[in-house]
Design an enzyme around this catalytic site. Sequence first.
Site, PDB file in Angstrom:
ATOM      1  N   GLY A 180     -27.654  35.303 -49.802  1.00 21.98           N
ATOM      2  CA  GLY A 180     -26.921  34.248 -50.494  1.00 21.98           C
ATOM      3  C   GLY A 180     -25.589  34.712 -51.060  1.00 21.98           C
ATOM      4  O   GLY A 180     -24.585  34.002 -50.996  1.00 21.98           O
TER       5      GLY A 180
ATOM      6  N   CYS B  87     -30.935  38.558 -62.310  1.00 22.92           N
ATOM      7  CA  CYS B  87     -29.944  39.603 -62.575  1.00 22.92           C
ATOM      8  C   CYS B  87     -29.556  39.645 -64.044  1.00 22.92           C
ATOM      9  O   CYS B  87     -28.935  40.595 -64.481  1.00 22.92           O
ATOM     10  CB  CYS B  87     -28.710  39.407 -61.697  1.00 22.92           C
ATOM     11  SG  CYS B  87     -28.074  37.745 -61.753  1.00 22.92           S
TER      12      CYS B  87
ATOM     13  N   GLN C 133     -31.331  27.835 -53.551  1.00 21.77           N
ATOM     14  CA  GLN C 133     -32.571  27.432 -54.235  1.00 21.77           C
ATOM     15  C   GLN C 133     -33.073  26.076 -53.752  1.00 21.77           C
ATOM     16  O   GLN C 133     -34.069  25.566 -54.268  1.00 21.77           O
ATOM     17  CB  GLN C 133     -32.362  27.400 -55.745  1.00 21.77           C
ATOM     18  CG  GLN C 133     -32.122  28.770 -56.359  1.00 21.77           C
ATOM     19  CD  GLN C 133     -33.343  29.687 -56.337  1.00 21.77           C
ATOM     20  OE1 GLN C 133     -34.465  29.267 -56.031  1.00 21.77           O
ATOM     21  NE2 GLN C 133     -33.131  30.948 -56.653  1.00 21.77           N
TER      22      GLN C 133
HETATM   23  N1  PLP Z   1     -27.272  31.533 -55.238  1.00 29.75           N
HETATM   24  C1  PLP Z   1     -28.346  31.181 -55.943  1.00 29.75           C
HETATM   25  C2  PLP Z   1     -28.448  29.782 -56.469  1.00 29.75           C
HETATM   26  C3  PLP Z   1     -29.361  32.100 -56.181  1.00 29.75           C
HETATM   27  O1  PLP Z   1     -30.427  31.743 -56.899  1.00 29.75           O
HETATM   28  C4  PLP Z   1     -29.222  33.421 -55.676  1.00 29.75           C
HETATM   29  C5  PLP Z   1     -30.233  34.453 -55.981  1.00 29.75           C
HETATM   30  O2  PLP Z   1     -30.840  34.434 -57.032  1.00 29.75           O
HETATM   31  C6  PLP Z   1     -28.091  33.721 -54.928  1.00 29.75           C
HETATM   32  C7  PLP Z   1     -27.134  32.767 -54.725  1.00 29.75           C
HETATM   33  C8  PLP Z   1     -27.895  35.087 -54.348  1.00 29.75           C
HETATM   34  O3  PLP Z   1     -28.703  35.263 -53.193  1.00 29.75           O
HETATM   35  P1  PLP Z   1     -29.082  36.700 -52.668  1.00 29.75           P
HETATM   36  O4  PLP Z   1     -30.072  37.281 -53.628  1.00 29.75           O
HETATM   37  O5  PLP Z   1     -29.687  36.465 -51.307  1.00 29.75           O
HETATM   38  O6  PLP Z   1     -27.837  37.496 -52.567  1.00 29.75           O
END
Ligand code: PLP
Length: 398
Positions: free
Chosen positions: A71, A332, A185
């Site tokens: 993501g 995070c 999500q």
């Molecule tokens: N966007 C959203 C809404 C997310 O919840 C997350 C991960 O928590 C991400 C982007 C990032 O995705 P990735 O962990 O695959 O880098």
Amino acid sequence: MRRVYLDNNATTPVLPEVLAAMQTYFGEHFGNASSIHHHGQETRAAVERARESVAALVGCRASEIVFTSGGTEGDNLAIFGLVQSSFTQAGLVKPGQHVITSTVEHHAVLNSCKQLEASGCDVTYVPVDSRGQVDPDDVRRALRPNTRLITIMMANNETGVLQPVEEIGKVAAEADVYFHTDAVQAAGKVAIDVKRIACDLLSISGHKMHAPQGVGTLYVRKGTLLHPLFYGGSHERSRRAGTENVPGIVALGKAAELAREAFGRGDLERISALRDRLEQTILREVESTGVNGRGAPRVPNTSSIYFDYIEGEALVIALDLKGLAVSTGAACSSGAIEPSHVLTAMGLSPERARGSLRFSLGKQTTAEDVEFALNLIPQTVARLRELSPIYNKDAVGN
Ligand code: PLP
């Protein structure tokens, strides 16, 4: 010790069918998908099958799917790829462009926008209401002649609140501005149709939908020029250089297939009923609680609940010691003391935001898991409140 995992918005377990599909691509079928010999052709065919499956999940052509590492990369490729594509062959950000986003985006989008600002672009952060939703009219009002991109998420990772992306898509189309939505999500939880949303770019992450970590996709509408993030070979039609992660891509394809099947089978209704039972029982049995985003449309698996007079981190740790895994919000931000930017943007006080917990269910979640959680939560909250000087002072005041 029994362990129950209700943190599926942080990451999901790989489903057995997904693991089975990807496993042979580690050993038996190991070829580089760019090689022209038999081994390469085999893995190329598997990558293209996966591309078809992912395209079917979001309603686009296979050629519009770009595989990424997840993501974060998808969001970065969409935002920088688009803003950099407009002016220079060298891929520099030309100062003076304008981007519209919201205050409740994931940091993958928010920090990309901050970086754009540092490069001299203007960014408007559209607010949300107390339920966590953006008003499409605010997006319309934020438009400027130099607006290049609108990037607003489909579903929020902390609250599960869905944004009115179809209306925002209309605003973008009327203004002839590019529209990206972070659907990380939303994928597998609600139906996604890129034509209905009228978006040009949409990002998905494998590990939020029962594929492994480190793989994702970006839908790029045909004709959308993106400047690549990486320089290298001409993989992914020169939109994303780098040898494909074949096992991950095969897994994502399988997960997309399973997600589509689940829509017709009532799996999401089952998850939503379990989520509702969890939520309603907590609200009934534990005083001074409430649902963040209540009343807004939400994905079926997520519940963000505030527990007044509680430190969210303390509750997460206390529950973990008893075998229940939940989160205070974005994974995070664990360990940071800052209250959630999502919840404060919705108008929660910093104290209430810090006392909020996110429960997120997955395909593997059972009714017994929910009962296990419900047996632990009221007593654990009560014990922490007993130790809280603020709670006791207020209780005496009552
Ligand atoms: N966007 C959203 C809404 C997310 O919840 C997350 C991960 O928590 C991400 C982007 C990032 O995705 P990735 O962990 O695959 O880098």
